[in-house]
Design an enzyme around this catalytic site. Structure first.
Site, short mmCIF file in Angstrom:
data_model
loop_
_atom_site.label_atom_id
_atom_site.label_comp_id
_atom_site.label_asym_id
_atom_site.label_seq_id
_atom_site.Cartn_x
_atom_site.Cartn_y
_atom_site.Cartn_z
N VAL A 159 4.29 87.40 31.11
CA VAL A 159 3.91 86.07 31.38
C VAL A 159 4.64 85.26 32.64
CG1 VAL A 159 3.16 83.78 30.46
CG2 VAL A 159 3.14 85.69 29.02
N CYS A 160 3.86 84.91 33.64
CA CYS A 160 4.64 84.21 34.78
C CYS A 160 5.64 85.16 35.38
CB CYS A 160 5.06 82.93 34.36
SG CYS A 160 5.61 81.82 35.57
N ALA A 161 6.87 84.51 35.39
CA ALA A 161 8.08 85.25 36.13
C ALA A 161 8.42 86.36 35.27
CB ALA A 161 9.02 84.34 36.92
N THR A 211 0.80 88.21 34.23
CA THR A 211 -0.07 86.95 34.76
C THR A 211 0.74 86.25 35.97
OG1 THR A 211 1.09 85.33 33.52
CG2 THR A 211 -0.36 86.86 32.13
#
Length: 383
Positions: A159-161, A211
């Site tokens: 998720v994300c970084a 993501t």
């Protein structure tokens, strides 16, 4: 490298460089493009759902791993809260070591197990491993555990970084992937065989999902619910959290380093005399997703830091069983610095309300600045 103290340290350097004489800032674009991305083709939707089907159990086991000293707030709590609300999987929050997990930029929580305890109870591994952004992309204990879970057949979701952590675990070689807009260049440089996919909030390739930025944890969680329990269930949970319309489409060009973004970071940082600590009353039963989104947003203005308070130092248990430590013991908070009670507000509505409150308090540029950090589409942030 403490990569999750993210743009905060990086933009601090930008501010200093500019104040010293960084005229280069005026070469930055004045604004990103904001268009409605085209719909996702049905065959692509079907392929995404098929790739996320539970690999082992009919009722899958989902783990969310964090390192104890700093794991991103919304990345860690949102998948847990939404999946628990749906009740289509067993979901557990983990830490690499005993003790609480300090979330960034705000909140401290008690994980439900360590990875060692999880392994002892589930030697066959999880069905899904959610990997949030962490203060270190290369934590050896986290990386080894993620690799071991992948080897046991779990689908790994960065998720994300958190995509950078997944990359450092060696799981992005030759795969299509995405990440938070701020880290795309870094991720591509470090993992040159990875194929970056733009205009998608969620990308799935051969047992690994990634993501875009922080708020992509919401459509990711709903897509996972659809893969587990069907479209109708995902739609019902979407309505329940205040997001009736959602999919994985994205306008990547909307998110980039712009002149207003940099100038807002500089101006808000420089106004140190006006920085505030804003209180959120921590109550038993509070919705952990709404709390995460609101506290995260208010802690990214460069003008304010959200703080939870309660009448005593006892941990409070959230709606879905997360034990949260109050930041401060206080019976009340000064009214002018008290954030609205979260109560039963739906998570998406709570975030929109927080962004509106940020705009009213600090101006629309700060709202845009926070939405950019959260990678939250303006078509929702400005509604």
């Amino acid at each position: 490298m403490n990569s999750r103290r993210v743009m905060w340290s990086a933009l601090g350097a930008v501010a200093l460089a500019t104040l010293i004489g960084g005229a280069w800032i005026f070469s930055l674009p004045a604004a990103p493009s904001v268009d409605n991305p085209p719909p996702i083709a049905q065959d692509e939707r079907d392929a995404t759902i098929a790739a996320l089907k539970p690999p082992k159990r009919q009722r899958p086991l989902v783990t969310i791993i964090g390192i104890n000293d700093a794991t991103e707030t919304t990345d860690y709590l949102t998948p847990y809260g939404i999946l628990r609300r749906a009740d289509v999987a067993d979901v557990v929050t983990l830490a690499t070591a005993p003790g609480p997990v300090t979330l960034f930029p705000v909140l401290k929580v008690e994980p439900q197990a360590t990875i060692a305890e999880f392994d002892a109870q589930h030697p066959d591994g999880a069905d899904y491993v959610v990997v949030p952004a962490m203060s270190r992309d290369d934590d050896p204990v986290a990386l080894q555990w993620i690799r071991s879970q992948s080897a046991k057949g779990a689908i790994i979701i960065g998720v994300c970084a958190g995509a950078k952590v997944v990359g450092d675990a060696g799981l992005l070689h030759g795969k299509r992937a995405t990440t938070h807009w701020y880290y795309i260049k870094e991720l591509r440089g470090k993992h040159p065989t990875m194929r970056y996919v733009e205009d998608r909030r969620l990308v799935v390739d051969d047992g690994v999902a990634t993501t875009t930025g922080i708020t992509a944890s919401i459509p990711m969680s709903l897509t996972l619910i659809e893969a587990i329990a069907g479209r109708d269930k995902a739609r019902a949970i979407g309505r329940d959290i205040g997001l009736a319309d959602w999919d994985v489409r994205h306008e990547s060009d909307e998110f980039k380093f712009t002149r207003p973004f940099a100038l807002t970071a500089i101006g808000n940082t420089a106004a140190f005399w006006a920085h505030e600590r804003l209180g959120i009353e921590l109550k038993d039963g509070i919705d952990e997703v709404s709390l995460a989104l609101v506290a995260d947003a208010w802690s990214r203005t460069y003008r304010s830091q959200a703080v939870t308070f309660a009448g005593n130092g006892n941990v409070r248990q959230s709606r879905n069983g997360i034990r949260i430590y109050p930041d401060q013991v206080a019976a009340s908070w000064p009214a002018e610095r008290l954030l609205p009670a979260i109560d039963d507000r739906k998570p998406a509505e709570a975030l929109d309300g927080a962004l509106q409150g940020i705009g009213a308090r600090y101006g629309t540029r700060t709202t845009d600045f926070v939405a950019m950090q959260l990678e939250y589409p303006r078509r929702r942030a400005t509604q």
